[in-house]
Design a protein around this motif. Sequence first.
Motif, PDB file in Angstrom:
ATOM      1  N   TYR A 111       1.292  -1.146   0.355  1.00  0.00           N
ATOM      2  CA  TYR A 111      -0.190   0.080   0.216  1.00  0.00           C
ATOM      3  C   TYR A 111       0.956   1.763   0.013  1.00  0.00           C
ATOM      4  O   TYR A 111       2.174   1.165   0.316  1.00  0.00           O
ATOM      5  CB  TYR A 111      -1.047   0.342   1.242  1.00  0.00           C
ATOM      6  CG  TYR A 111      -2.092  -0.369   0.803  1.00  0.00           C
ATOM      7  CD1 TYR A 111      -2.404  -1.283  -0.195  1.00  0.00           C
ATOM      8  CD2 TYR A 111      -3.135  -0.957   1.950  1.00  0.00           C
ATOM      9  CE1 TYR A 111      -3.898  -2.306  -0.399  1.00  0.00           C
ATOM     10  CE2 TYR A 111      -4.498  -0.943   1.674  1.00  0.00           C
ATOM     11  CZ  TYR A 111      -4.977  -1.342   0.515  1.00  0.00           C
ATOM     12  OH  TYR A 111      -6.083  -2.248   0.333  1.00  0.00           O
ATOM     13  N   CYS A 130      -7.308   5.392  -7.013  1.00  0.00           N
ATOM     14  CA  CYS A 130      -6.962   5.279  -5.401  1.00  0.00           C
ATOM     15  C   CYS A 130      -5.919   5.373  -4.589  1.00  0.00           C
ATOM     16  O   CYS A 130      -5.404   4.955  -6.035  1.00  0.00           O
ATOM     17  CB  CYS A 130      -7.416   4.171  -5.071  1.00  0.00           C
ATOM     18  SG  CYS A 130      -6.701   3.370  -3.434  1.00  0.00           S
ATOM     19  N   ILE A 132      -3.720   4.949  -3.174  1.00  0.00           N
ATOM     20  CA  ILE A 132      -2.997   4.254  -2.630  1.00  0.00           C
ATOM     21  C   ILE A 132      -2.134   3.369  -3.925  1.00  0.00           C
ATOM     22  O   ILE A 132      -0.915   2.956  -3.273  1.00  0.00           O
ATOM     23  CB  ILE A 132      -3.824   3.572  -1.147  1.00  0.00           C
ATOM     24  CG1 ILE A 132      -4.394   3.986  -0.182  1.00  0.00           C
ATOM     25  CG2 ILE A 132      -2.803   2.323  -0.641  1.00  0.00           C
ATOM     26  CD1 ILE A 132      -5.402   2.496   0.888  1.00  0.00           C
ATOM     27  N   CYS A 157     -11.287  -4.755  -3.533  1.00  0.00           N
ATOM     28  CA  CYS A 157     -11.693  -3.796  -4.053  1.00  0.00           C
ATOM     29  C   CYS A 157     -11.372  -3.655  -5.761  1.00  0.00           C
ATOM     30  O   CYS A 157     -11.132  -4.689  -6.125  1.00  0.00           O
ATOM     31  CB  CYS A 157     -11.831  -2.399  -4.088  1.00  0.00           C
ATOM     32  SG  CYS A 157      -9.754  -1.545  -4.246  1.00  0.00           S
ATOM     33  N   TRP A 159      -9.848  -1.873  -7.310  1.00  0.00           N
ATOM     34  CA  TRP A 159      -9.037  -1.595  -7.598  1.00  0.00           C
ATOM     35  C   TRP A 159      -7.450  -2.020  -7.640  1.00  0.00           C
ATOM     36  O   TRP A 159      -6.754  -2.532  -8.279  1.00  0.00           O
ATOM     37  CB  TRP A 159      -8.169  -0.143  -6.595  1.00  0.00           C
ATOM     38  CG  TRP A 159      -8.954   1.029  -7.453  1.00  0.00           C
ATOM     39  CD1 TRP A 159     -10.589   1.662  -6.992  1.00  0.00           C
ATOM     40  CD2 TRP A 159      -8.868   1.691  -8.626  1.00  0.00           C
ATOM     41  NE1 TRP A 159     -10.542   3.101  -7.091  1.00  0.00           N
ATOM     42  CE2 TRP A 159      -9.571   2.792  -8.809  1.00  0.00           C
ATOM     43  CE3 TRP A 159      -8.209   1.588  -9.329  1.00  0.00           C
ATOM     44  CZ2 TRP A 159      -9.656   3.552  -9.894  1.00  0.00           C
ATOM     45  CZ3 TRP A 159      -7.887   2.443 -10.945  1.00  0.00           C
ATOM     46  CH2 TRP A 159      -9.010   3.439 -11.123  1.00  0.00           C
ATOM     47  N   VAL A 160      -8.082  -3.187  -6.612  1.00  0.00           N
ATOM     48  CA  VAL A 160      -7.083  -4.528  -6.275  1.00  0.00           C
ATOM     49  C   VAL A 160      -6.821  -5.557  -7.000  1.00  0.00           C
ATOM     50  O   VAL A 160      -5.685  -5.866  -7.562  1.00  0.00           O
ATOM     51  CB  VAL A 160      -7.587  -4.004  -4.426  1.00  0.00           C
ATOM     52  CG1 VAL A 160      -6.444  -5.693  -4.544  1.00  0.00           C
ATOM     53  CG2 VAL A 160      -6.658  -3.920  -3.395  1.00  0.00           C
ATOM     54  N   SER A 292     -11.812   4.759   4.523  1.00  0.00           N
ATOM     55  CA  SER A 292     -10.239   4.543   3.879  1.00  0.00           C
ATOM     56  C   SER A 292      -9.032   4.808   4.427  1.00  0.00           C
ATOM     57  O   SER A 292      -9.109   5.305   5.485  1.00  0.00           O
ATOM     58  CB  SER A 292     -10.047   5.944   2.937  1.00  0.00           C
ATOM     59  OG  SER A 292     -11.556   6.057   1.572  1.00  0.00           O
ATOM     60  N   PRO A 293      -8.224   3.329   4.142  1.00  0.00           N
ATOM     61  CA  PRO A 293      -6.948   3.875   5.144  1.00  0.00           C
ATOM     62  C   PRO A 293      -6.783   4.525   5.063  1.00  0.00           C
ATOM     63  O   PRO A 293      -5.959   5.154   4.668  1.00  0.00           O
ATOM     64  CB  PRO A 293      -6.365   2.009   5.001  1.00  0.00           C
ATOM     65  CG  PRO A 293      -7.037   2.146   3.005  1.00  0.00           C
ATOM     66  CD  PRO A 293      -8.443   2.342   3.618  1.00  0.00           C
ATOM     67  N   GLY A 384     -11.874   8.973  -5.216  1.00  0.00           N
ATOM     68  CA  GLY A 384     -11.061   7.304  -6.210  1.00  0.00           C
ATOM     69  C   GLY A 384     -12.263   5.578  -5.321  1.00  0.00           C
ATOM     70  O   GLY A 384     -11.756   4.666  -5.971  1.00  0.00           O
ATOM     71  N   CYS A 385     -11.955   6.079  -3.657  1.00  0.00           N
ATOM     72  CA  CYS A 385     -12.291   4.742  -3.281  1.00  0.00           C
ATOM     73  C   CYS A 385     -14.443   5.023  -2.969  1.00  0.00           C
ATOM     74  O   CYS A 385     -14.742   5.271  -2.379  1.00  0.00           O
ATOM     75  CB  CYS A 385     -11.774   4.724  -2.243  1.00  0.00           C
ATOM     76  SG  CYS A 385     -11.811   3.578  -0.966  1.00  0.00           S
ATOM     77  N   PRO A 387     -15.705   1.389  -2.684  1.00  0.00           N
ATOM     78  CA  PRO A 387     -16.772   1.215  -1.782  1.00  0.00           C
ATOM     79  C   PRO A 387     -16.220   1.660  -0.663  1.00  0.00           C
ATOM     80  O   PRO A 387     -17.757   1.623  -0.070  1.00  0.00           O
ATOM     81  CB  PRO A 387     -15.576  -0.242  -1.415  1.00  0.00           C
ATOM     82  CG  PRO A 387     -14.696  -0.415  -2.909  1.00  0.00           C
ATOM     83  CD  PRO A 387     -14.481   1.221  -3.307  1.00  0.00           C
ATOM     84  N   TYR A 388     -15.428   2.304  -0.140  1.00  0.00           N
ATOM     85  CA  TYR A 388     -15.974   3.105   1.196  1.00  0.00           C
ATOM     86  C   TYR A 388     -17.008   4.364   1.471  1.00  0.00           C
ATOM     87  O   TYR A 388     -17.539   4.801   1.607  1.00  0.00           O
ATOM     88  CB  TYR A 388     -14.260   4.183   1.804  1.00  0.00           C
ATOM     89  CG  TYR A 388     -14.166   2.514   2.450  1.00  0.00           C
ATOM     90  CD1 TYR A 388     -14.170   2.265   3.917  1.00  0.00           C
ATOM     91  CD2 TYR A 388     -12.543   2.439   2.150  1.00  0.00           C
ATOM     92  CE1 TYR A 388     -13.263   1.159   4.951  1.00  0.00           C
ATOM     93  CE2 TYR A 388     -12.041   0.870   2.826  1.00  0.00           C
ATOM     94  CZ  TYR A 388     -12.905   0.746   4.149  1.00  0.00           C
ATOM     95  OH  TYR A 388     -12.193  -0.264   4.982  1.00  0.00           O
TER      96      TYR A 388
HETATM   97  S1  SF4 Z   1     -11.064   0.017  -0.762  1.00  0.00           S
HETATM   98 FE1  SF4 Z   1     -10.222   1.691  -1.112  1.00  0.00          FE
HETATM   99  S2  SF4 Z   1      -8.864   2.330  -0.085  1.00  0.00           S
HETATM  100 FE2  SF4 Z   1      -8.286   0.282  -0.051  1.00  0.00          FE
HETATM  101  S3  SF4 Z   1      -7.096  -0.358  -2.063  1.00  0.00           S
HETATM  102 FE3  SF4 Z   1      -9.759  -0.102  -3.018  1.00  0.00          FE
HETATM  103  S4  SF4 Z   1     -10.123   1.806  -3.508  1.00  0.00           S
HETATM  104 FE4  SF4 Z   1      -8.139   1.494  -2.479  1.00  0.00          FE
END
Ligand code: SF4
Length: 432
Positions: A111, A130, A132, A157, A159-160, A292-293, A384-385, A387-388
């Motif tokens: 991250y 995102c 991160i 998510c 993005w990941v 978000s973290p 851009g996050c 889910p949160y």
């Molecule tokens: S859940 Fe949100 S903060 Fe975490 S990686 Fe996905 S988009 Fe980024």
Amino acid sequence: MTSSENNNPSENPAPPLAKTQADSEAANPRLERLRARARERIDQEIKSELAALTARPDFHQTVGYFTNLLSQDLSPKAMKQRFGREIVGLMCLQVPLEFFLALDLQPLRLYGGSLSAAKSAPPGLPALMCPILRSLMGEIIKDPALGELDWIVPTTCDWVSGFESLRNLFFEAAGSVRVVELPRRKEYPLAGERWLSEVAGLWEYLKKISKRRPGRKELLAAINSMEKARSALGRLSALRRKGQVPAVYFFLVTFSFFFDSVPDWTKAVNDLCDRFQGQKPAPGPGLFLTGSPIIFPNFKLLRLVDELGLTIVGDDMCSGERLLFRHVALKDTSEDGILRALAETTHDGCLCPVYVENKRRLGPIMEAAREADFKGVVFHLLKGCHPYEMDSLTLERDLFENDLRFVRLETDYAPEDSLNLMTRLEAFRSTL
Ligand code: SF4
């Protein structure tokens, strides 16, 4: 040119940037210049944040253990030398960390929290990416060895889940990727079994890449060690509930976990607890932090909260308290029984909002509210996050029904919105 200056993918058909470190530099001097600039900026940003932490009046050598840890070379190569074990990249927290310990592997959380790294990311990435992961892209520019690691990718998510394809678009040399599929309907009767088979598959994969054949004995030792780490972080969390631990230190500690050995980190956290035990509780109104973290070195929001005399008494972030959230309930100590217990802990304990139903996210906040008696919840939302962002809407309603105040602060890593965030936090404080 930085990603924020021109990030329309159609206008920037980006060629693969990085080959292995060895062959790229001679062949591509432009890339080497980019890399040198990224290295300089990212290192400087980390140095500044560490300097700000060490300059605090409440700084003490027990905190110095963690700032020293992060002032070292954190590259995979240096970590491998320091620990004498292979490094494996890990996105998100869903998989049992005990596996790495049992196999003598060092997990490195993938991250990125650096604004300079985000600015060093290749052009052509999506505009609302995102931060991160944009920052992680910049970290790979700085050190391609990060992209060459074997990566574990739980499908949290989008993005990941899709990050591998972005990485491969820009970087030629890449390590293997083990995708671990999350069953999105947590409460569905078969979800637990599906997750168990993913976890068991990951165990076999990690055994293969570590070239070791451990069994129940090593797993039990790893659980024992991780439980001690959980208890230490639990102690620190309990002190924070009473307003005795500044949030910047708490997040420094949790971020450091992946750059240390588990026993050394546990000891250092316990030393920190001994130190904070006698600390006078902060006088300001308590807040709970979610969303978000927050990743080192981007402690922008934590510093603003501090400047306003507010106190964070708890959080449920995957970069904070949720790092080591649930204890493992071990009923059967056969290897299969251990795998089942680890799968259950990671499945049941996961508070990530990527599931179909996220009502369970309210429970730990209410539990913390009973322990710490706070009135307000700050929702940190990274642009851009998604889910949160979606989660924040239902959580706001649920918290309102439970008589808790709520503020959503949408931000990124850039410092320009600090004044605006401060004004909103001040207004929020007056409602508490
Ligand atoms: S859940 Fe949100 S903060 Fe975490 S990686 Fe996905 S988009 Fe980024």
